[in-house]
Motif scaffolding. Sequence first.
Motif, short mmCIF file in Angstrom:
data_model
loop_
_atom_site.label_atom_id
_atom_site.label_comp_id
_atom_site.label_asym_id
_atom_site.label_seq_id
_atom_site.Cartn_x
_atom_site.Cartn_y
_atom_site.Cartn_z
N VAL A 470 0.83 -1.21 0.00
CA VAL A 470 0.00 0.00 0.00
C VAL A 470 0.87 1.25 0.00
O VAL A 470 0.53 2.25 -0.68
N ILE A 471 1.98 1.24 0.73
CA ILE A 471 2.85 2.43 0.77
C ILE A 471 3.39 2.75 -0.62
O ILE A 471 3.45 3.92 -1.02
N LYS A 472 3.79 1.74 -1.37
CA LYS A 472 4.30 1.98 -2.73
C LYS A 472 3.21 2.57 -3.61
O LYS A 472 3.45 3.50 -4.39
N LYS A 473 2.01 2.03 -3.52
CA LYS A 473 0.92 2.56 -4.32
C LYS A 473 0.55 3.98 -3.88
O LYS A 473 0.19 4.82 -4.70
N PHE A 474 0.63 4.23 -2.58
CA PHE A 474 0.33 5.57 -2.08
C PHE A 474 1.31 6.59 -2.64
O PHE A 474 0.90 7.71 -3.01
N ASP A 475 2.58 6.26 -2.69
CA ASP A 475 3.58 7.21 -3.20
C ASP A 475 3.30 7.57 -4.65
O ASP A 475 3.42 8.75 -5.04
N TYR A 476 2.92 6.59 -5.45
CA TYR A 476 2.62 6.88 -6.85
C TYR A 476 1.36 7.73 -6.99
O TYR A 476 1.36 8.74 -7.72
N ASP A 477 0.30 7.34 -6.32
CA ASP A 477 -0.95 8.11 -6.41
C ASP A 477 -0.79 9.50 -5.82
O ASP A 477 -1.39 10.47 -6.30
N SER A 562 7.03 10.26 -17.37
CA SER A 562 7.33 9.05 -18.13
C SER A 562 7.07 7.78 -17.34
O SER A 562 6.97 6.70 -17.90
N ILE A 563 7.00 7.91 -16.01
CA ILE A 563 6.74 6.75 -15.15
C ILE A 563 5.22 6.60 -15.01
O ILE A 563 4.59 7.32 -14.25
N VAL A 564 4.66 5.70 -15.75
CA VAL A 564 3.21 5.49 -15.74
C VAL A 564 2.96 4.02 -15.41
O VAL A 564 3.40 3.12 -16.13
N LEU A 565 2.26 3.78 -14.32
CA LEU A 565 1.92 2.42 -13.90
C LEU A 565 0.47 2.15 -14.30
O LEU A 565 -0.45 2.65 -13.67
N THR A 566 0.29 1.42 -15.35
CA THR A 566 -1.06 1.08 -15.81
C THR A 566 -1.28 -0.42 -15.64
O THR A 566 -0.47 -1.23 -16.09
N ASN A 567 -2.36 -0.74 -14.97
CA ASN A 567 -2.72 -2.14 -14.73
C ASN A 567 -1.58 -2.93 -14.07
O ASN A 567 -1.29 -4.07 -14.42
N SER A 568 -0.86 -2.26 -13.14
CA SER A 568 0.24 -2.94 -12.47
C SER A 568 -0.25 -4.03 -11.54
O SER A 568 0.47 -4.99 -11.28
N ASP A 569 -1.46 -3.92 -11.06
CA ASP A 569 -2.02 -4.93 -10.17
C ASP A 569 -3.50 -5.11 -10.52
O ASP A 569 -4.39 -4.64 -9.81
#
Length: 847
Positions: A470-477, A562-569
């Motif tokens: 969750v922390i990794k996803k929080f940093d990106y969002d 350029s760092i785009v996480l699409t459908n990573s999970d």
Amino acid sequence: MHVKDKAVKLKHSRTGELMGEFGRLYEQQYAVALFNKMRYDIEGGGGPQNQLLHRKVPLKNKSIFSGDLFQYLEENKKWRNRFLFIPDSYNINYYENKQAHDRGLHPKGTINCAGYRVLTSMEEYLELLNTSLPGVKAKVGSSPFLKFATQFPLILWHPYARHYYFCMVTEKEQQKWNAVFQDCVRHTNNGLPEECKVQTPAFTDAVRLFRQAHGHYGTWDMMCGTPPQILANLVMETLLPEMRDLITPKLKGKMHERQRNWMLISDAVYGLVQSQTRAQYEAVVQSCEAGRPPLETTIRTDMDQIITSKEHVSSKIKGTLVLPKAEKLLKVSIQPYISSILDALMEPTSRGFFEVRDLFFRELVDMSKNLLNDGNKEKLGEHMEKISMLAFHPVKMQSCYEKMESLSLEGLQQRFDVSSPSVFVQRAQILMREQMDDAVYTFEQLLHQSLEDQEAEDLCKTSQRCQDRVIKKFDYDSSTVRKKFFREALLQIFIPYMLKQLSPSCSAELPRFQELIFEDFSRFILVENIFEEAVLHTVMKDIMMAVKEAAVQRRHNLYRDSIVLTNSDPNLHLLGENPPIDWAEEYGGGQEEEDGENAGDPEAQKRRRMKQVVSMIQVEDNVFVLPNESCLEVPAVDNIPEEEAEVRSDTSLSQQSEKQVPNGTKKDVNKNAIDEKPPTNGSAIKEEESTTEMSLQGTESKSAIDCAIQEIENAVQEEEHELRTQKTEESSSLKEETAAEEVRPTSNCEEGARLNPADTNKDSPSSTEEEPLDSPEREGEAVTPSDQQENHITASTHDSSQCDDSGFHSPTNEAAEEKHQAGKEECNDSETGEDTGKGESAHMDHQ
């Protein structure tokens, strides 16, 4: 009465004029918003995909806060104790007492906090009161029209509506209620729901165009509440100055009486305006909704032609009208200020989001600490029930919101017509709350999924794995949300300024572009909207570049575009469709008994089941609670020190050894353990202690004698080695003699190490631990001469093994050492042919 009639007549005329003009603008923008919505549904939108899940109904069956405080009543001018209850709508309901609320009675009143400000001192209140009624000003030192019952007040101030006065007993209560009231204001000021893809943009664009037509291009603080409230604020913005000029000369009495009468008149007029705007707005919306089906049919049929026609007109307006004038304005008045405004926005916003992350992390760490002691699923359910509503806990989130309060746009507000930074502050705070709730909800779903087949001993590890994800996803969002907020804030600052500068010269030329639009498409393509879009595109490039450069610098932990996480999970988003988790019902107990008390009354049972957000999470220790207050704080969580596993195991083993060793030998065994420093092996220590406890006295005496004999043998061998070394040293040089002296203490220190009971036990199979010779267990025995001799020999041997801190022998021990070593050599010669007792006697005679 004459003044009142004039005020009412003025109110009707101004409200009717405004609603007529607003209705025309709303109908135009409704068709445009419908076209944009249907085009978006077909073409879709780009941008990064959120990694965290979003809770659809976050506050279902939840209330925010409730409790007792003092309220000032305008009717009898007295302070009364009132019970306040704040449901999930964030409206403040106040009752006579808690019993009235529990019985389901109607509240004495309800406060809609849209447009209000929370004040904590009378000085702030008087300053705002003086601005609302020029010519009737109260000095700061003068006596106000009310006196607070305590020294901890809270005031809800509104420019048009009634004011509310409260006070608390302690400062902590004031801070807590202040956070709750601020959260109510923040929530109701959040704006219109984004789910309404047609009505919301049509309404906001119509209000903006109306204000621009009257010369107001900047941000507006009163764009808050429901549409009827916003329209009432729009009416009062023009009506209030006229009422002030009409009514102020007619007010009589003392200064505070005139102020109070003016507030009552303004509140009454504001209520009438709201009722009128509500009725007329609903009529406009119903009319537009009735004409929606034919508009949708036209859009579906001619979608491509409408898009082509709009692009053609846009290129004409942008190339021939906007760009030549906008480029010069950008270079002179916009580009030099982009970086400074962006820095002013980024600093407090990033600190606020970092605090959200830290708060979320601290709550999960506290839960993990508590699970170490009692790691069962029922305990986990209790903690998760509290953490699930963390984002909506106003007191807990106050530390995050305070970071944004330092936003300052001084020097830029007048230049770009920004009334105050409160619009951006409250928007950023709402984003913080949403980000926190998304993180908590995602953690809930991941943890619940992992717990289905996990055992109790794996709770901490499972929680840690979910937390890291969750922390990794929080940093990106968080990076995505902040960049979007920066872009929108810069547009809200620059676009009104550019429109204000370009409209006088461009508005007259816009009608000629209307001729390029087919009449059938004229309802969906408006030149005024295209002009604003062209202005937005001219400045959007510079704004995007500034935000991109800020992300590359990594000053505020922003991800690059350029760092785009699409459908990573992808499997994670399937969990968002699951029903909400009731941790208390699924892993806890006790709810059935509580519900059984009110099984006959469904409403009372529903109120009983409604959980309160603030009382679900511990705020801090020793919080003062008024009598009869319903918001009982959760007991403080004990702080569990983070110790090494080895330290905890040693402590527990030492406690076990104290229980196993008899009382008489506890002190001596511990002393020998410290002096001898045996290996810290818990199982070996426990085995030695248990063996010592079970051994017989005769066996202990025999073991002690054998150990002494072994020590003598070792000492004799060392003596022979030293004698050979001394003969070699006499024939060597001074340098070799110095080197030999450095070798000798090393061997003696090793001798002392070989005297460790752990080593001597190898030669005594009858015992695993050396019993102290002066142990209290042997006090009842007769001490034989051989025992006395043994004690003397052992003491001499220990004295001979003493070394100083540097590792060399102490000079005072050398003489005694040589004396005892001679006796040991003789005793060793007699050992082969004599028994143990005779060997000891011969050694004593020699000595």
